[in-house]
Motif scaffolding. Structure first.
Motif, short mmCIF file in Angstrom:
data_model
loop_
_atom_site.label_atom_id
_atom_site.label_comp_id
_atom_site.label_asym_id
_atom_site.label_seq_id
_atom_site.Cartn_x
_atom_site.Cartn_y
_atom_site.Cartn_z
N MET A 1 87.09 -55.05 -33.13
CA MET A 1 86.03 -54.04 -33.08
C MET A 1 86.56 -52.69 -32.59
SD MET A 1 83.14 -54.08 -34.12
CE MET A 1 82.29 -55.28 -35.08
N GLU A 2 87.30 -52.75 -31.47
CA GLU A 2 87.82 -51.51 -30.88
C GLU A 2 88.79 -50.84 -31.84
OE1 GLU A 2 87.61 -54.40 -29.42
OE2 GLU A 2 86.33 -54.09 -27.68
N ALA A 3 89.60 -51.65 -32.53
CA ALA A 3 90.57 -51.08 -33.47
C ALA A 3 89.86 -50.45 -34.66
CB ALA A 3 91.54 -52.16 -33.94
N LEU A 4 88.83 -51.14 -35.18
CA LEU A 4 88.12 -50.61 -36.35
C LEU A 4 87.42 -49.29 -36.01
CD1 LEU A 4 86.58 -53.87 -37.87
CD2 LEU A 4 88.43 -52.48 -38.81
N ARG A 5 86.99 -49.17 -34.75
CA ARG A 5 86.28 -47.96 -34.34
C ARG A 5 87.14 -46.70 -34.49
NH1 ARG A 5 83.93 -50.54 -29.65
NH2 ARG A 5 82.18 -51.38 -30.80
N ILE A 6 88.47 -46.81 -34.32
CA ILE A 6 89.31 -45.61 -34.45
C ILE A 6 90.04 -45.57 -35.80
CG2 ILE A 6 89.66 -45.35 -31.96
CD1 ILE A 6 92.63 -46.34 -32.55
N SER A 7 89.75 -46.57 -36.68
CA SER A 7 90.48 -46.66 -37.95
C SER A 7 89.69 -46.07 -39.11
CB SER A 7 90.80 -48.12 -38.27
OG SER A 7 91.61 -48.67 -37.26
N ASP A 8 90.42 -45.68 -40.15
CA ASP A 8 89.79 -45.25 -41.40
C ASP A 8 89.54 -46.46 -42.29
OD1 ASP A 8 90.02 -42.31 -41.03
OD2 ASP A 8 92.13 -42.85 -40.88
N ARG A 9 90.56 -47.30 -42.43
CA ARG A 9 90.46 -48.47 -43.31
C ARG A 9 91.11 -49.66 -42.61
NH1 ARG A 9 93.26 -48.82 -47.57
NH2 ARG A 9 94.79 -47.24 -46.99
N LYS B 1 89.53 -51.37 -19.61
CA LYS B 1 89.73 -49.95 -19.34
C LYS B 1 91.06 -49.46 -19.93
CE LYS B 1 89.86 -46.55 -15.63
NZ LYS B 1 91.30 -46.25 -15.66
N MET B 2 92.12 -50.22 -19.69
CA MET B 2 93.44 -49.84 -20.23
C MET B 2 93.42 -49.88 -21.74
SD MET B 2 95.57 -48.62 -18.24
CE MET B 2 96.75 -48.26 -19.52
N LEU B 3 92.69 -50.87 -22.27
CA LEU B 3 92.57 -51.00 -23.72
C LEU B 3 91.98 -49.73 -24.33
CD1 LEU B 3 91.26 -54.23 -25.30
CD2 LEU B 3 90.05 -52.15 -25.81
N GLN B 4 90.94 -49.21 -23.69
CA GLN B 4 90.34 -47.95 -24.18
C GLN B 4 91.35 -46.81 -24.09
OE1 GLN B 4 87.79 -47.90 -25.88
NE2 GLN B 4 87.00 -49.92 -25.36
N GLU B 5 92.15 -46.80 -23.03
CA GLU B 5 93.13 -45.71 -22.88
C GLU B 5 94.20 -45.77 -23.95
OE1 GLU B 5 94.76 -45.00 -18.96
OE2 GLU B 5 92.77 -45.30 -18.08
N VAL B 6 94.63 -46.99 -24.29
CA VAL B 6 95.68 -47.12 -25.31
C VAL B 6 95.12 -46.72 -26.68
CG1 VAL B 6 97.10 -48.79 -26.56
CG2 VAL B 6 97.12 -48.76 -24.07
N PHE B 7 93.89 -47.14 -26.99
CA PHE B 7 93.29 -46.74 -28.28
C PHE B 7 93.07 -45.23 -28.33
CE2 PHE B 7 91.80 -51.27 -28.89
CZ PHE B 7 92.63 -51.49 -29.96
N GLU B 8 92.70 -44.64 -27.18
CA GLU B 8 92.53 -43.19 -27.13
C GLU B 8 93.87 -42.50 -27.39
OE1 GLU B 8 90.08 -41.38 -27.29
OE2 GLU B 8 90.75 -39.41 -26.60
N ALA B 9 94.95 -43.06 -26.82
CA ALA B 9 96.28 -42.50 -27.06
C ALA B 9 96.63 -42.57 -28.55
CB ALA B 9 97.33 -43.24 -26.23
N VAL B 10 96.31 -43.68 -29.19
CA VAL B 10 96.59 -43.84 -30.62
C VAL B 10 95.79 -42.81 -31.43
CG1 VAL B 10 96.39 -45.40 -32.61
CG2 VAL B 10 97.19 -46.28 -30.39
N ARG B 11 94.51 -42.66 -31.05
CA ARG B 11 93.65 -41.70 -31.76
C ARG B 11 94.21 -40.27 -31.61
NH1 ARG B 11 89.55 -38.61 -31.37
NH2 ARG B 11 89.63 -38.53 -29.11
N LEU B 12 94.70 -39.95 -30.40
CA LEU B 12 95.23 -38.60 -30.16
C LEU B 12 96.52 -38.34 -30.93
CD1 LEU B 12 94.54 -37.95 -26.37
CD2 LEU B 12 93.49 -36.83 -28.34
N ILE B 13 97.34 -39.39 -31.09
CA ILE B 13 98.59 -39.22 -31.84
C ILE B 13 98.27 -38.76 -33.27
CG2 ILE B 13 100.52 -40.46 -32.91
CD1 ILE B 13 100.47 -42.29 -30.39
N ARG B 14 97.26 -39.37 -33.86
CA ARG B 14 96.86 -38.95 -35.20
C ARG B 14 96.25 -37.55 -35.16
NH1 ARG B 14 92.91 -40.78 -39.05
NH2 ARG B 14 91.42 -41.00 -37.36
#
Ligand SMILES: Nc1ncnc2c1ncn2[C@@H]1O[C@H](COP(=O)(O)OP(=O)(O)OP(=O)(O)O)[C@@H](O)[C@H]1O
Ligand SMILES: [Mg+2]
Length: 239
Positions: free
Chosen positions: A197-205, A169-182
């Motif tokens: 997997m989770e990192a690639l989901r919010i990444s371009d490359r 759950k926290m992992l999703q929150e941190v990735f969401e925070a990263v996505r929002l920063i961009r």
């Protein structure tokens, strides 16, 4: 934009950890670095940040050669933010003081405004501003480390395993925070991750590193389904 061009770097003169490493992250991109333990991911980020100077090759920020620029100038002048893998918050200081450290070179009024803004983005910080950082959970500390790096409004952000050791759950929150920063600030983000997997989901490359060089690179969406990548780095399971 961050460009690392054929960088060779290491901690002692005899041993090269980066052995001709080339990666780039363009304006507004999220780029993930994957690879096994010890392959040089943190060393690459430390070389970009200026804790290590490449003995060959170059580091460019917005087209300027910053290979020999020390960390404090990269943060103040080149617009770089860095969240290291370990010890990324000052546990003896309060949350407010941690944020103040991140903005220590800003004028007082601007620093206060920025802190208020970050507290709106990250309510978990606002709720506990005067509590010691030692009282925060692992996930909350990652949010604080991110917010501290964001205090000076960096244009480029280096994140070393922001989701390490967190619950799903926290992992999703941190990735969401990263996505929002961009999304909200247009920051260019270069991120090391083990949760591929989770990192690639919010990444371009992404880049897959191996022993100080790039083994594989491509669009994040393509790498998520690449059988070789899945087998080597993602356990070979279907998404
Ligand atoms: N301060 C240091 N002094 C000497 N050698 C170091 C230092 N830090 C790392 N190394 C060595 O450099 C190599 C690459 O380390 P690095 O921390 O870059 O790996 P990594 O890919 O980030 O691994 P991990 O996934 O475990 O974080 C390793 O062999 C490591 O032992
Ligand atoms: Mg590392």
């Amino acid at each position: 934009m961050i460009v690392v061009d054929q960088a060779v770097a290491g901690y002692t003169p005899e041993v090269d950890i980066l052995r001709g490493m080339s990666v780039r992250a363009d304006a507004g991109e999220i780029v993930t670095l994957l690879g096994p333990n010890g392959c040089g991911k943190s060393t690459l980020l430390k070389t970009i940040a200026g804790y290590l100077t490449p003995r060959a090759g170059r580091v460019l920020i917005e087209g300027q050669d910053v290979s020999a620029m020390p960390v404090h100038r990269k943060i103040r002048q080149a617009g770089l933010g860095f969240v290291p893998q370990t010890e990324n918050v000052f546990t003896a200081l309060t949350i407010r003081e941690n944020l103040q450290v991140g903005g220590h070179h800003l004028e007082a009024h601007g620093a206060r405004r920025r802190m208020d803004e970050l507290c709106v983005h990250y309510p978990v910080l606002a709720r506990k501003l005067d509590a010691p950082a030692a009282s925060m959970s692992g996930g909350e500390r990652q949010i604080l480390a991110l917010a501290r790096a964001l205090m000076p409004r960096p244009r480029l952000l280096l994140l070393d395993e922001p989701s390490a050791g967190l619950s799903p759950k926290m992992l999703q929150e941190v990735f969401e925070a990263v996505r929002l920063i961009r999304a909200q600030e247009g920051v260019c983000i270069l991120m090391v991750e083990q949760n591929a997997m989770e990192a690639l989901r919010i990444s371009d490359r992404a880049y897959v590193l191996s022993m100080g060089t790039v083994a594989l690179t491509g669009e994040a969406a393509a790498l998520m389904t690449d059988p070789q990548v899945r087998e080597l780095y993602l356990g070979g399971r279907a998404a």
